[in-house]
Design an enzyme around this catalytic site. Structure first.
Site, PDB file in Angstrom:
ATOM      1  N   SER A  83       0.816  -1.211   0.000  1.00 49.41           N
ATOM      2  CA  SER A  83       0.000   0.000   0.000  1.00 49.41           C
ATOM      3  C   SER A  83       0.851   1.264   0.000  1.00 49.41           C
ATOM      4  CB  SER A  83      -0.920   0.007   1.225  1.00 49.41           C
ATOM      5  OG  SER A  83      -1.779  -1.105   1.204  1.00 49.41           O
ATOM      6  N   ASN A  84       0.197   2.367  -0.341  1.00 54.29           N
ATOM      7  CA  ASN A  84       0.818   3.690  -0.294  1.00 54.29           C
ATOM      8  C   ASN A  84       1.362   3.928   1.117  1.00 54.29           C
ATOM      9  OD1 ASN A  84       1.288   6.475  -0.015  1.00 54.29           O
ATOM     10  ND2 ASN A  84      -0.349   6.998  -1.445  1.00 54.29           N
TER      11      ASN A  84
END
Length: 358
Positions: A83-84
């Site tokens: 994920s970011n």
């Protein structure tokens, strides 16, 4: 700067994301076109993607489709990603893991957040991560060993939690959830915290478990996560219904580009937010029912009159003082789960009466 924030910042620096990214993967920067990264062919580009606010897909179609540049570009469904880092940081800030906490993670994925949780908890054996995909679990364990940490990785259905390790102080959920399994609440000690991506609105939800076994919480940062495998949306079979046509009596523009509070209620109760398809035209659809506005006419099909519902919800939202996200939350009990407005004991659906009877 508070000590817990410094501790989290230290974790993000010391637990290298690069250890959990394969040599070849698909990078998806926010608001931009995705691209293929290859550590051997273009090392600078690979490292730049890894150390940026970029989601990196590491699996397609539950592993049934090979992860290649061609397949990823054809938008085969990504089913695992790193994920970011900005979202991961927001998630862990809300979770507030402290040294010595017993932590349950739902969805090991690449293993990166499991490694971060180990650092924050101060002891890898205090962290249990449940992963439904045996291949992903094996890859994550290899990355965790390389990173020098060894949480307990369990292959199983995350909806069941991990009863042998309960009670937990913190529960970290890395997949979008619509219906919150009560098992997670039951396996969290009173005062413990659960943070999860609330799928209907894609917002981070922080729940605190009470002495009576009820979890209550409110919404925070926006996010985007793949759904819990057992809660992936499916298109239900419905009988064809004749279109229902009426004149547009309200202001369609008032329903478009809504404020965050109204958009939240649209997402939760309608399953979609009305959007403009052209000058004077609009559309809202929950995947089965659909409402189309063209000029001064509304055409509705399917079992629900979605435009009627959207107009009614807009009126009730205004009547309730145009509430923002700070006034809403979720309550989870052994018997039920509901979104509330102002009062954690009162379902918002009862207040807003969002579905008018035809």
């Amino acid at each position: 700067m508070r000590s817990d924030v410094r501790h989290l910042a230290d974790a993000l620096v010391r637990v290298g994301r690069h250890r959990f990214i394969p040599p070849q993967a698909w990078a998806q920067p926010p608001g931009a076109h995705g691209y293929w990264i290859d550590r051997e062919a273009r090392p600078h580009e690979w490292w730049e993607a890894v150390h940026s606010e970029t989601v990196i897909y590491t699996q397609l179609d539950d592993g049934r489709t090979e992860l290649t540049a061609e397949n990823a570009a054809r938008t085969y469904a990504p089913t695992c990603s790193a994920s970011n880092p900005v979202v991961v940081s927001a998630f862990l800030r809300l979770l507030a893991v402290r040294p010595g906490d017993r932590v349950l993670e739902i969805g090991t994925g690449t293993g990166w957040t499991a490694a971060l949780l180990c650092y924050l908890a101060g002891d890898a054996p205090e962290v249990t991560s449940v992963e439904i995909d045996a291949a992903l679990a094996a890859t994550a364990e290899a990355g965790l060993r390389t990173a020098g940490t060894a949480p307990r990785v369990v292959v199983g259905d995350g909806e069941d939690g991990h009863p042998p390790g309960a009670p937990f102080d913190r529960v970290h959920v890395t997949c979008g959830v619509r219906d919150i399994p009560y098992a997670w609440v039951a396996q969290t000690r009173p005062g413990g915290v659960i943070v999860l991506p609330y799928a209907p609105a894609m917002l981070l939800l922080r729940l605190v478990v009470g002495e009576d076994g009820t979890a209550i919480g409110q919404f925070h940062d926006s996010c985007s996560f793949m759904p819990l495998r057992g809660q992936r949306p499916s298109r239900p079979a419905t009988a064809e219904t004749p279109p229902r046509v009426r004149e547009l009596t309200g202001d369609a523009e008032a329903l478009l580009d809504p404020e965050p509070g109204l958009q939240f209620f649209f997402d939760v109760f309608l399953g979609d937010t009305p959007w403009a398809t052209g000058p004077g035209n609009a559309l809202v659809s929950d995947g089965v029912s659909k409402a189309v506005v063209a000029g001064n006419r509304v055409t509705q099909t399917g079992p629900r009159d979605l435009w009627d519902e959207a107009e009614h919800l807009h009126r009730e939202w205004n009547r309730s003082g145009r509430p923002g996200l700070e006034r809403v939350g979720v309550t989870v009990t052994r018997e039920c789960q509901y979104v509330w407005l102002d009062d954690p004991t009162a379902p918002a659906a009862d207040i807003l009466d969002h579905r008018e009877k035809r």
